[in-house]
Each structure stands twice: as C-alpha cells, then as structure tokens.
Design a protein around this motif. Structure first.
Motif, PDB file in Angstrom:
ATOM      1  N   ALA A  27       0.607  -1.035   0.149  1.00 17.19           N
ATOM      2  CA  ALA A  27      -0.431   0.094  -0.418  1.00 17.19           C
ATOM      3  C   ALA A  27       0.650   1.517   0.105  1.00 17.19           C
ATOM      4  O   ALA A  27       0.406   1.722  -0.831  1.00 17.19           O
ATOM      5  N   GLU A  28       2.333   1.094   0.207  1.00 16.81           N
ATOM      6  CA  GLU A  28       2.429   2.811   0.847  1.00 16.81           C
ATOM      7  C   GLU A  28       3.591   3.106  -0.290  1.00 16.81           C
ATOM      8  O   GLU A  28       3.707   3.789  -0.723  1.00 16.81           O
ATOM      9  N   LYS A  29       3.547   1.162  -0.956  1.00 17.66           N
ATOM     10  CA  LYS A  29       4.558   1.917  -3.148  1.00 17.66           C
ATOM     11  C   LYS A  29       3.257   2.110  -3.644  1.00 17.66           C
ATOM     12  O   LYS A  29       3.381   3.192  -4.324  1.00 17.66           O
ATOM     13  N   ALA A  30       2.091   1.800  -3.892  1.00 16.94           N
ATOM     14  CA  ALA A  30       1.062   2.271  -4.285  1.00 16.94           C
ATOM     15  C   ALA A  30       0.649   3.629  -3.882  1.00 16.94           C
ATOM     16  O   ALA A  30       0.842   4.122  -5.025  1.00 16.94           O
ATOM     17  N   ALA A  31       0.596   4.333  -3.307  1.00 15.40           N
ATOM     18  CA  ALA A  31       0.860   5.155  -2.879  1.00 15.40           C
ATOM     19  C   ALA A  31       1.747   6.332  -3.964  1.00 15.40           C
ATOM     20  O   ALA A  31       1.729   7.846  -4.077  1.00 15.40           O
ATOM     21  N   LEU A  32       3.442   5.979  -3.712  1.00 13.85           N
ATOM     22  CA  LEU A  32       4.037   6.983  -4.132  1.00 13.85           C
ATOM     23  C   LEU A  32       4.019   6.081  -5.156  1.00 13.85           C
ATOM     24  O   LEU A  32       3.926   7.758  -6.218  1.00 13.85           O
ATOM     25  N   LEU A  33       3.632   5.573  -6.360  1.00 15.92           N
ATOM     26  CA  LEU A  33       3.301   5.803  -7.563  1.00 15.92           C
ATOM     27  C   LEU A  33       2.296   6.462  -7.551  1.00 15.92           C
ATOM     28  O   LEU A  33       2.125   6.937  -9.220  1.00 15.92           O
ATOM     29  N   LYS A  34       1.217   6.350  -7.377  1.00 16.64           N
ATOM     30  CA  LYS A  34       0.365   7.165  -7.659  1.00 16.64           C
ATOM     31  C   LYS A  34       0.296   8.794  -7.281  1.00 16.64           C
ATOM     32  O   LYS A  34       0.192   9.264  -8.129  1.00 16.64           O
ATOM     33  N   GLU A  35       1.254   9.168  -6.438  1.00 12.36           N
ATOM     34  CA  GLU A  35       1.708  10.443  -6.312  1.00 12.36           C
ATOM     35  C   GLU A  35       2.365  10.914  -7.296  1.00 12.36           C
ATOM     36  O   GLU A  35       1.980  12.294  -7.901  1.00 12.36           O
ATOM     37  N   ALA A  36       3.301  10.009  -8.131  1.00 14.31           N
ATOM     38  CA  ALA A  36       4.387  10.361  -9.266  1.00 14.31           C
ATOM     39  C   ALA A  36       3.779  10.518 -10.767  1.00 14.31           C
ATOM     40  O   ALA A  36       3.915  10.401 -10.834  1.00 14.31           O
ATOM     41  N   MET A  37       2.625   9.736 -10.526  1.00 17.25           N
ATOM     42  CA  MET A  37       1.770   9.185 -12.642  1.00 17.25           C
ATOM     43  C   MET A  37       0.895  10.847 -11.821  1.00 17.25           C
ATOM     44  O   MET A  37       0.906  11.634 -12.747  1.00 17.25           O
ATOM     45  N   VAL A  38       0.492  11.252 -10.999  1.00 22.12           N
ATOM     46  CA  VAL A  38      -0.016  12.753 -10.127  1.00 22.12           C
ATOM     47  C   VAL A  38       0.587  13.732 -11.111  1.00 22.12           C
ATOM     48  O   VAL A  38       0.282  14.425 -11.531  1.00 22.12           O
ATOM     49  N   GLN A  39       2.111  13.321 -11.036  1.00 19.63           N
ATOM     50  CA  GLN A  39       3.343  14.515 -11.362  1.00 19.63           C
ATOM     51  C   GLN A  39       3.233  13.562 -13.077  1.00 19.63           C
ATOM     52  O   GLN A  39       4.361  15.232 -13.371  1.00 19.63           O
ATOM     53  N   GLY A  40       3.222  13.170 -13.191  1.00 20.93           N
ATOM     54  CA  GLY A  40       3.815  13.100 -14.924  1.00 20.93           C
ATOM     55  C   GLY A  40       5.206  12.155 -15.090  1.00 20.93           C
ATOM     56  O   GLY A  40       5.626  12.284 -15.351  1.00 20.93           O
ATOM     57  N   ALA A  41       5.666  11.888 -13.665  1.00 23.03           N
ATOM     58  CA  ALA A  41       7.078  11.119 -13.180  1.00 23.03           C
ATOM     59  C   ALA A  41       6.644   9.691 -13.998  1.00 23.03           C
ATOM     60  O   ALA A  41       8.560   9.630 -14.972  1.00 23.03           O
ATOM     61  N   VAL A  42       6.039   9.027 -13.686  1.00 28.47           N
ATOM     62  CA  VAL A  42       5.870   7.710 -14.248  1.00 28.47           C
ATOM     63  C   VAL A  42       4.673   7.219 -14.790  1.00 28.47           C
ATOM     64  O   VAL A  42       3.859   7.668 -15.091  1.00 28.47           O
ATOM     65  N   ASP A  43       5.596   6.380 -15.833  1.00 30.78           N
ATOM     66  CA  ASP A  43       4.357   5.298 -16.990  1.00 30.78           C
ATOM     67  C   ASP A  43       4.171   4.125 -15.851  1.00 30.78           C
ATOM     68  O   ASP A  43       5.241   3.678 -15.059  1.00 30.78           O
ATOM     69  N   VAL A  44       2.985   3.726 -15.231  1.00 31.56           N
ATOM     70  CA  VAL A  44       3.277   2.131 -15.052  1.00 31.56           C
ATOM     71  C   VAL A  44       3.249   0.775 -15.771  1.00 31.56           C
ATOM     72  O   VAL A  44       2.202   0.680 -17.428  1.00 31.56           O
TER      73      VAL A  44
ATOM     74  N   ASP B 177      -4.176  -7.108 -13.309  1.00 34.29           N
ATOM     75  CA  ASP B 177      -4.705  -7.162 -12.281  1.00 34.29           C
ATOM     76  C   ASP B 177      -4.821  -6.483 -10.920  1.00 34.29           C
ATOM     77  O   ASP B 177      -6.010  -5.526 -10.771  1.00 34.29           O
ATOM     78  N   LEU B 178      -3.607  -7.239 -10.868  1.00 37.37           N
ATOM     79  CA  LEU B 178      -3.534  -6.768  -9.211  1.00 37.37           C
ATOM     80  C   LEU B 178      -2.815  -4.941  -8.989  1.00 37.37           C
ATOM     81  O   LEU B 178      -3.041  -4.323  -8.335  1.00 37.37           O
ATOM     82  N   VAL B 179      -1.696  -5.159 -10.388  1.00 37.13           N
ATOM     83  CA  VAL B 179      -1.082  -3.406 -10.452  1.00 37.13           C
ATOM     84  C   VAL B 179      -2.775  -2.937 -10.519  1.00 37.13           C
ATOM     85  O   VAL B 179      -2.600  -1.745 -10.314  1.00 37.13           O
ATOM     86  N   SER B 180      -3.826  -2.973 -11.730  1.00 44.17           N
ATOM     87  CA  SER B 180      -4.788  -1.780 -11.828  1.00 44.17           C
ATOM     88  C   SER B 180      -5.500  -1.590 -10.924  1.00 44.17           C
ATOM     89  O   SER B 180      -6.044  -0.672 -11.340  1.00 44.17           O
ATOM     90  N   THR B 181      -5.867  -3.044  -9.807  1.00 41.75           N
ATOM     91  CA  THR B 181      -6.952  -2.159  -8.225  1.00 41.75           C
ATOM     92  C   THR B 181      -5.992  -1.783  -8.370  1.00 41.75           C
ATOM     93  O   THR B 181      -6.236  -0.389  -7.493  1.00 41.75           O
ATOM     94  N   LEU B 182      -4.954  -1.626  -7.635  1.00 38.92           N
ATOM     95  CA  LEU B 182      -3.850  -0.964  -6.724  1.00 38.92           C
ATOM     96  C   LEU B 182      -3.754   0.453  -7.204  1.00 38.92           C
ATOM     97  O   LEU B 182      -3.646   1.889  -5.965  1.00 38.92           O
ATOM     98  N   LEU B 183      -3.430   0.927  -8.405  1.00 40.22           N
ATOM     99  CA  LEU B 183      -3.035   2.440  -8.826  1.00 40.22           C
ATOM    100  C   LEU B 183      -4.488   2.533  -9.460  1.00 40.22           C
ATOM    101  O   LEU B 183      -4.155   4.086 -10.270  1.00 40.22           O
ATOM    102  N   GLY B 184      -5.482   2.104 -10.158  1.00 40.93           N
ATOM    103  CA  GLY B 184      -6.492   2.755 -10.386  1.00 40.93           C
ATOM    104  C   GLY B 184      -6.863   2.770 -11.801  1.00 40.93           C
ATOM    105  O   GLY B 184      -6.646   4.087 -12.275  1.00 40.93           O
TER     106      GLY B 184
END
Length: 209
Positions: A1-18, A51-58
C-alpha cells in the motif's frame, strides 16, 4: 500500500508510467519467469499481475516488461489476449509471428552509463526517428541500498539535465510514444534485429535505418 501511494503521487505529477514487470519475479526456467511455460500458464500469470497492479493504482496496465527480458511466442500470444499494447524488453527477443501485430515493441538500447554514446550513435545514423530506451534499476543508486551502486541521485539529475538540453533530443515516456504516430511495429523490431546481426561492433538496433 505504501509503494502504491508513492506511485500514485508520481503518476499525478507525470513522473512515471505504469507497466507490469512480470508477476512474481521468480525463475521458473533459466533466467525466465515465462519462456517455456504453456500459453495457459503464462496468460494466467499475466492477467493476475495486470489485475493486481490495475486495482492498486486505478489505471489500465498495457505495457509489459518481463523479468530478465525473457519471453517466447506464447508470451506474445498471452499479451495480445490480455489486451497489452507494448512489450519493452531487450533487443534479442523472439520476433512476432502475427503480422500485422497489435503489439508495439520498445526494446531498451542502453543503460544510463551508455546514454551519451547512444545519443551520438543516433546522430551518426541520420535517422530522425531513432528511439533510445535507457534502462536503470533502483539498485543502481547509492542511496537505495547498503552496497553502493554506480549512480547517485545527483549524478542522475545531471544526466537528465544533459539529455534535456540537447536540441535534437525529445524526451518521451513510453505512454507518450505509444500515443505518437511512430513506427514501433514488430516489422521494425525484426528489421533492426537482422541489421544488428550483420553489423560489426555494437550499434543499437533502433538506431539503424
């Protein structure tokens, strides 16, 4: 959950693709999680991971980066069935048997240490549509582990600034490249594989015309 939160934040900033990086990253064959398994086994692992990654990151997951860069024809079939758009592995993978293929191919060309040389090689080809994919891992960084890697965060910033300052270089994420009108087809991938095999020395395959 902690890593997912970090990735979500980076996605919003446009810093990463999944992307999906295999399923469990375990060797089920010689340096592979997929090659050699049946199509049904590979499809099940890919779908579970997607499905796991998609569910975690939306977000939908449409790019696949296999562990150890290894895959086979059954992997390509499973990726098509699971709705993936892009495969990013090494430069020596198996060609796509289905033509035309819905999959796009973005093999990595160099690691960070070779990025400057890769840019120069691209200039020498005269190909205005050369694509350079640079690979790096978290363990490459001194700040990320007890055993110092070759890179520091500061040096990483320097190579990014250098790349961005080159007037003939455009920086794009994988997602942005997939949305662009650029040939990333299986045919181009295969043409460059053959070209590389015929050339003396090392020329990244996506840099030759």
């Amino acid at each position: 959950a902690e890593k997912a939160a970090l990735l979500k934040e980076a996605m919003v900033q446009g810093a990463v693709d999944v992307a999906l990086h295999s399923y469990s990253h375990e060797m089920l064959g010689p340096r592979t999680e997929f090659a050699g398994l049946t199509y049904e086994e590979q499809l099940a692992r890919i779908v579970r991971g997607r499905d796991l990654v998609s569910t975690l990151l939306g977000v939908p997951v449409t790019t696949f980066v296999p562990a150890w860069d290894t895959y086979d024809a059954a992997t390509l079939r499973a990726l098509r069935e699971a709705g993936f758009q892009c495969l990013s592995a090494n430069r020596y993978g198996v060609p796509e048997a289905q033509e035309p293929s819905p999959l796009r191919f973005l093999p990595y060309v160099c690691e960070l240490t070779g990025l400057r040389d890769a840019v120069e090689w691209a200039r020498q080809t005269g190909d205005g549509h050369a694509v350079i994919v640079a690979l790096f891992h978290s363990y490459d960084f001194r700040e990320a582990q007890a055993n110092p890697g070759p890179w520091s965060i500061e040096a990483f910033g320097e190579i990014l600034r250098w790349t961005a300052s080159q007037p003939d270089v455009v920086i794009r994420s994988i997602g942005e490249l997939l949305e662009a009108d650029m040939d990333l087809s299986a045919r181009r991938f295969e043409d460059n594989r053959r070209l590389m095999a015929k050339r003396p020395g090392y020329i990244p395959p996506f840099l030759g015309r």
